[in-house]
Scaffold this motif. Structure first.
Motif, PDB file in Angstrom:
ATOM      1  N   VAL A  71       0.841  -1.208   0.000  1.00 49.41           N
ATOM      2  CA  VAL A  71       0.000   0.000   0.000  1.00 49.41           C
ATOM      3  C   VAL A  71       0.869   1.248   0.000  1.00 49.41           C
ATOM      4  CG1 VAL A  71      -1.702   1.331   1.316  1.00 49.41           C
ATOM      5  CG2 VAL A  71      -1.926  -1.169   1.131  1.00 49.41           C
ATOM      6  N   GLY A  72       1.887   1.261   0.861  1.00 45.07           N
ATOM      7  CA  GLY A  72       2.763   2.421   0.978  1.00 45.07           C
ATOM      8  C   GLY A  72       3.716   2.245   2.140  1.00 45.07           C
ATOM      9  N   THR A  73       4.383   3.298   2.496  1.00 44.20           N
ATOM     10  CA  THR A  73       5.340   3.269   3.593  1.00 44.20           C
ATOM     11  C   THR A  73       4.602   3.354   4.925  1.00 44.20           C
ATOM     12  OG1 THR A  73       6.966   4.391   2.212  1.00 44.20           O
ATOM     13  CG2 THR A  73       7.363   4.396   4.588  1.00 44.20           C
ATOM     14  N   PRO A  74       4.900   2.441   5.882  1.00 45.13           N
ATOM     15  CA  PRO A  74       4.240   2.509   7.188  1.00 45.13           C
ATOM     16  C   PRO A  74       4.448   3.880   7.833  1.00 45.13           C
ATOM     17  CG  PRO A  74       5.371   0.420   6.950  1.00 45.13           C
ATOM     18  CD  PRO A  74       5.780   1.241   5.771  1.00 45.13           C
ATOM     19  N   ASP A  75       3.361   4.407   8.395  1.00 46.98           N
ATOM     20  CA  ASP A  75       3.434   5.778   8.914  1.00 46.98           C
ATOM     21  C   ASP A  75       2.505   5.938  10.109  1.00 46.98           C
ATOM     22  OD1 ASP A  75       4.265   8.449   8.978  1.00 46.98           O
ATOM     23  OD2 ASP A  75       2.591   9.078   7.696  1.00 46.98           O
ATOM     24  N   GLY A  76       2.731   5.139  11.163  1.00 52.40           N
ATOM     25  CA  GLY A  76       1.968   5.287  12.383  1.00 52.40           C
ATOM     26  C   GLY A  76       0.838   4.302  12.527  1.00 52.40           C
ATOM     27  N   GLY A  77       0.015   4.585  13.535  1.00 56.67           N
ATOM     28  CA  GLY A  77      -1.081   3.676  13.840  1.00 56.67           C
ATOM     29  C   GLY A  77      -0.544   2.424  14.534  1.00 56.67           C
ATOM     30  N   ASP A  78      -1.136   1.266  14.215  1.00 59.49           N
ATOM     31  CA  ASP A  78      -0.754   0.017  14.897  1.00 59.49           C
ATOM     32  C   ASP A  78       0.506  -0.640  14.335  1.00 59.49           C
ATOM     33  OD1 ASP A  78      -2.700   0.027  16.867  1.00 59.49           O
ATOM     34  OD2 ASP A  78      -4.213  -0.858  15.527  1.00 59.49           O
ATOM     35  N   TRP A  79       1.172   0.044  13.409  1.00 55.03           N
ATOM     36  CA  TRP A  79       2.500  -0.449  13.014  1.00 55.03           C
ATOM     37  C   TRP A  79       3.417  -0.485  14.239  1.00 55.03           C
ATOM     38  CZ3 TRP A  79       3.296  -2.871   8.650  1.00 55.03           C
ATOM     39  CH2 TRP A  79       2.533  -2.554   7.517  1.00 55.03           C
ATOM     40  N   ASP A  80       3.119   0.353  15.197  1.00 58.27           N
ATOM     41  CA  ASP A  80       3.952   0.384  16.397  1.00 58.27           C
ATOM     42  C   ASP A  80       3.811  -0.884  17.239  1.00 58.27           C
ATOM     43  OD1 ASP A  80       4.745   2.902  15.640  1.00 58.27           O
ATOM     44  OD2 ASP A  80       3.277   3.938  16.923  1.00 58.27           O
ATOM     45  N   ARG A  81       2.765  -1.660  17.004  1.00 53.06           N
ATOM     46  CA  ARG A  81       2.568  -2.915  17.739  1.00 53.06           C
ATOM     47  C   ARG A  81       3.330  -4.079  17.105  1.00 53.06           C
ATOM     48  NH1 ARG A  81      -3.888  -3.181  18.026  1.00 53.06           N
ATOM     49  NH2 ARG A  81      -3.443  -5.240  18.957  1.00 53.06           N
ATOM     50  N   CYS A  82       3.919  -3.861  15.965  1.00 50.36           N
ATOM     51  CA  CYS A  82       4.632  -4.933  15.257  1.00 50.36           C
ATOM     52  C   CYS A  82       6.001  -5.174  15.894  1.00 50.36           C
ATOM     53  CB  CYS A  82       4.823  -4.584  13.787  1.00 50.36           C
ATOM     54  SG  CYS A  82       3.273  -4.278  12.910  1.00 50.36           S
ATOM     55  N   GLU A  83       6.368  -6.457  16.034  1.00 46.19           N
ATOM     56  CA  GLU A  83       7.658  -6.812  16.625  1.00 46.19           C
ATOM     57  C   GLU A  83       8.790  -6.518  15.653  1.00 46.19           C
ATOM     58  OE1 GLU A  83       7.974 -10.673  18.354  1.00 46.19           O
ATOM     59  OE2 GLU A  83       5.894 -10.688  19.052  1.00 46.19           O
TER      60      GLU A  83
END
Length: 395
Positions: A314-326
């Motif tokens: 989709v695109g470059t991760p930019d916040g939200g629940d990406w922060d929950r990823c290990e």
């Protein structure tokens, strides 16, 4: 001289007596003795009588003769005879069951001759008649090759047979079958029959053979429901020991599991998603995008972790629940996002934000969910059809 007459008379008597001892009492005495022996023993036939009459008569006559006076010299006694014992039976000549040919065949011997093989299941392989086996290291496809040999008496004939694990490559994987070989009375290698093969249809079918053993006249085969290859991890495979026996015509399964059933390590995840919402573009044509995905665990096994794939397109991760990823921890095989799991029977949602370049995300973006265990191993799904969803783009 008259004083010598008595001495001369005694020598004459001695010579007569000695003559009787050496010559025997004659046929009459022999016949009398034979009659006595016939009355004392059971007749053994005309041939036996002919062989023993003369020595028996001589011995009997000597035994019946009157004891002589004291001789001046003792003559040498004639030979004596005693009946020979009954001959013991010759074990090597006695009738016995025919010995079965030795069917112990080496791998080198199997590969040195043309063999007739049973048919393979569900796979294209070379002709099954007059086949010369290739070595296990071959990279040729659709050609049978020899993996290993095992020996044991599998048809209860008292002799050893040979069990061969054969393969036929189909790309990285191989179809496999276990075949029993023996020798005929002339020493030629013959095919006794197939024990089992991979890719049979039905829940009892298996994709791999791991080991072959013989115990108690039975063939034991370790089978697996999956053949690891083509990036499929080895730990996915379940293994079973199945036992096969020879019934006089073919091998049939006599013990062990016959089906696989549901894999108790797996669960059933399903993914759903709202639209991918794109905000207006900035001065450089980039836009922010947001999507919420929901995972439902419809199975009976907890998913310790879940991983999301395809969202990176989709695109470059930019916040939200990406922060929950290990964190990937330097591993190249790490998924784009490995995050919290979903217990059995529960549902959880994640919202991901992106920075989308001017060219796109395009119209073919999607999201896919994968079950991971606590040790970071990933697993297939019991119902994989609902593990991926196409994203609808708004904006």
């Amino acid at each position: 001289m008259p004083e010598q007459d008595p001495l001369r008379a005694r020598f004459a008597a001695y010579r007569g007596d000695l003559t009787d001892r050496i010559d025997g009492p004659g046929p009459d005495a022999a016949r009398r003795t034979l009659r006595r022996r016939r009355r004392a023993t059971v007749a053994t036939g005309a041939l036996a009588v002919t062989l023993v009459v003369a020595p028996i008569a001589a011995v009997a006559a000597l035994r019946d003769a009157a004891p002589p006076g004291p001789p001046a010299a003792t003559p040498t006694a004639g030979p004596t005879w005693s009946p020979s014992p009954e001959p013991s039976p010759d074990a090597s000549r006695s009738p016995s069951a025919p010995t079965a040919p030795d069917g112990r065949i080496t791998g080198r011997q199997l590969r040195a001759v043309a063999l007739d093989l049973p048919a393979w299941a569900g796979r294209s392989c070379a002709d099954t008649t007059r086949v010369t086996l290739l070595p296990a290291a071959t990279t040729e496809v659709d050609r049978p090759y020899l993996i290993s040999v095992t020996h044991g008496d599998v048809d209860a004939d008292g002799a050893t047979e040979t069990l061969a694990l054969l393969g036929c490559r189909i790309g990285e994987a191989s179809a496999k079958q276990v075949v029993a070989f023996d020798r005929d009375a002339a020493g030629r290698i013959v095919t006794l029959g197939r024990v089992a093969r991979t890719h049979e249809k039905g829940d009892g079918g298996f994709e791999d053979v791991r080991a072959v053993a013989v115990a108690g006249g039975k063939v034991r085969i370790q089978v697996a429901d999956i053949q690891p290859c083509c990036s499929i991890p080895a730990y996915w495979a379940r293994q079973q020991w199945r036992t096969y026996g020879w019934d006089g015509e073919r091998f049939t399964q006599t013990a062990g599991p016959t089906t696989w059933g549901r894999d108790s390590r797996l669960t059933d995840l399903a993914i759903s998603a709202g639209p991918l919402v794109l905000e207006p573009a900035d001065q450089l044509g980039r836009r922010r995008g947001t999507v919420t995905v929901t995972v439902t665990n419809r199975g009976s096994v907890d998913a310790d972790r879940v991983a999301f794939h395809e969202l990176e397109r989709v695109g470059t991760p930019d916040g939200g629940d990406w922060d929950r990823c290990e964190s990937a921890r330097g591993r190249s095989d790490w998924p784009p996002c490995l995050t919290d799991g979903v217990p059995a029977g529960e549902r959880r949602s994640w919202t991901f934000r992106f920075r989308v370049e001017p060219e796109g995300p395009g119209a073919d973006v999607s999201a896919r969910v994968v079950h991971h265990s606590a040790d970071h191993r990933y697993w297939p799904d019991l119902a994989p059809g609902d593990n991926q969803i196409d994203l609808r783009v708004d904006g």
